[in-house]
Design an enzyme around this catalytic site. Structure first.
Site, PDB file in Angstrom:
ATOM      1  CG  HIS A 279      -0.445   0.036   2.528  1.00  0.00           C
ATOM      2  ND1 HIS A 279      -0.067   1.210   3.151  1.00  0.00           N
ATOM      3  CD2 HIS A 279      -0.221  -0.948   3.437  1.00  0.00           C
ATOM      4  CE1 HIS A 279       0.362   0.952   4.369  1.00  0.00           C
ATOM      5  NE2 HIS A 279       0.294  -0.350   4.576  1.00  0.00           N
ATOM      6  CD  GLU A 325      -3.270  -1.327   5.327  1.00  0.00           C
ATOM      7  OE1 GLU A 325      -3.447  -2.314   6.060  1.00  0.00           O
ATOM      8  OE2 GLU A 325      -2.653  -0.299   5.722  1.00  0.00           O
ATOM      9  CG  ASP A 353       0.997  -3.834   4.967  1.00  0.00           C
ATOM     10  OD1 ASP A 353       1.854  -3.010   5.329  1.00  0.00           O
ATOM     11  OD2 ASP A 353      -0.213  -3.728   5.262  1.00  0.00           O
ATOM     12  CG  HIS A 424       0.410   2.381  12.539  1.00  0.00           C
ATOM     13  ND1 HIS A 424      -0.785   1.813  12.940  1.00  0.00           N
ATOM     14  CD2 HIS A 424       0.590   1.971  11.259  1.00  0.00           C
ATOM     15  CE1 HIS A 424      -1.294   1.100  11.951  1.00  0.00           C
ATOM     16  NE2 HIS A 424      -0.470   1.170  10.919  1.00  0.00           N
TER      17      HIS A 424
END
Length: 457
Positions: A279, A325, A353, A424
């Site tokens: 993504h 995504e 991913d 993240h």
């Protein structure tokens, strides 16, 4: 008759041996090309350092799509095109702060927090309220009468004993996704969630919050682990304290985004498709090097290596850089919907991913006979460090194709020990990626896709 049978068996054995030898030689050629001439690391440097964060709806997304088109063309794709889809447009805003307010009047440093993706903001005045700490949803339910008017702190840590850290993530992530709505039903005014990591730093890790339709939307933030522990001690020792929380994130109207798709047309079965991708979007806190710049450049490298070696797949290979995504998966939904509407025949879909770390194998989701066929190729893949084919599963994006039309799917499975240090978070930068590990992942993907293309499933 017996002689004829022995001859047939001998011929069959020879053909199998010949096929194995040819596959081994071709995979070695692919590996040599990627390990010697790969463009993946340089591509990743450009994506992360000249574009950086690229959340859906942002200017970074637009720049990343242009980069993807150019990178696929440079890799030698027969054609490159954009597949339009509507994507959400959430922005974090510029001010995020969480301060402890106490009658003790001691100086307490602000807590290191980050709003969760898709969260509502606190408004200009912020939210100031007492805090209730819970370790689980069960504790939340048991203490429901205490929640109204308070900020709920979900202090649920990763389970340390899982060797595969995605199991720890899968166990804990429900507090990020469902925590706000579960607390709001009892009257909570905001939630703070312990970051989805077992790292030793203090970076807050964002990620999507998923609001339920039958509960009020309240602000949701993640907190770094060191501050989570500090916060927990303060709650226990200072029951009268309050938390002053301020965020100004907001959700804007949906906007146009695109999947970026490059292809090599199949030489024998052009209407049969093999998909490989990652993504293109990333969270706004960092460069998205592991999540998922690595998967994008590895997928492009598969195409580049095939072209450099003159390998013409039997089936059409599609490299897909999926849109959105992270906070909606709209790109994957669009790709699957269009495949179903056109009645396309998809042989296999592979995703990367899980970071650009050393590859260990593949997760697979398909019929048992097809899975067994892939596992039979393990001797061909073992020389490249690929031994783990036991876990079921596939990536979020190819999962849409799997559910829509039953496409067999897989996901590259790298060593996961360091992934959730950066996942993240602001630490997911280019410097965190090792060139050699990144390239080995591309070798693994190219080898498996070669075998699927040559022999089918």
């Amino acid at each position: 008759m017996k002689k004829h049978l022995l001859l047939i068996l001998a011929c069959g054995s020879f053909q199998f041996s010949f096929a194995q030898t040819k596959d081994s030689v071709d995979i070695r050629r692919i590996a040599n090309e990627i390990l010697s001439n790969s463009k993946a690391y340089d591509d990743l440097r450009v994506l992360t350092k000249t574009i950086g964060a690229r959340l859906a709806g942002s200017q970074g997304m637009v720049k990343a799509e242009k980069w993807g088109v150019n990178a696929l063309k440079a890799a030698g794709a027969d054609s490159v095109y954009l597949q339009e889809c509507m994507v959400p447009h959430w922005i974090r805003g510029t001010k995020e702060q969480a301060r402890i307010i106490s009658n003790r009047r001691d100086m307490v440093a602000p807590l290191n927090i980050a709003a969760l993706g898709n969260s509502v903001g606190t408004g200009a005045k912020g939210v100031t309220a007492p805090v209730i700490e819970v370790k689980s949803f069960e504790e939340l339910d048991q203490r429901a009468v205490e929640v109204k008017g308070k900020i709920v702190f979900y202090n649920y840590p990763f389970i340390d004993t899982h060797v595969k850290t995605f199991n720890s993530y899968g166990d804990a992530v429900k507090y990020r996704g469902q925590g706000a709505s579960r607390a709001a039903k009892y009257g909570a005014v905001a939630v703070v969630v312990r970051s989805m990591t077992h790292s030793t730093d203090n970076h807050p890790h964002t990620g999507s919050v998923n609001y339920a339709e039958d509960a009020p939307k309240i602000p949701a933030v993640a907190i770094g682990l060191k501050d989570a522990d500090r916060f927990s001690k303060r709650i226990a020792n200072d029951p009268s304290m309050k938390l002053a929380l301020h965020t100004n994130c907001q959700k804007l109207p949906d906007t146009i985004g695109h999947n970026v798709i490059g292809i090599i047309r199949g030489s024998e079965f052009p209407n049969e498709y093999i998909t490989v991708g990652g993504h293109l979007d990333s969270w706004d806190l960092a460069e998205g090097a592991h999540d998922d710049g690595a998967g994008c450049v590895q997928s492009i490298e598969v195409l580049r290596a095939y072209k450099a070696l003159g390998i013409r797949p039997k089936r059409t290979l599609r490299v897909v850089l999926f849109a959105n995504e992270e906070n909606g998966a709209r790109g994957a939904a669009k790709y699957a919907d269009e495949a179903k509407a056109k009645n396309e025949q998809h042989v296999f879909a592979l995703e990367s991913d899980a970071g650009g770390f050393t590859p260990r194998g593949f997760m697979l989701e398909m019929e048992p006979a097809k899975r067994a066929k892939i596992i039979s190729w393990k001797p061909l893949l073992l020389p490249y460090g690929l031994y783990d084919f036991d876990e079921a599963g596939g990536g979020v994006d190819v999962g849409f194709l799997h559910r829509a039309i039953g496409t067999p799917m897989g996901e590259l499975s790298p060593d996961s020990q360091r992934y959730f240090d950066v996942h993240h978070a602001a630490s997911d930068v280019f410097e965190a990626v090792n060139k050699r590990e990144l390239e080995l992942g591309a070798v693994a993907m190219a080898a498996l896709l070669y075998l699927v293309d040559q022999h089918g499933l």
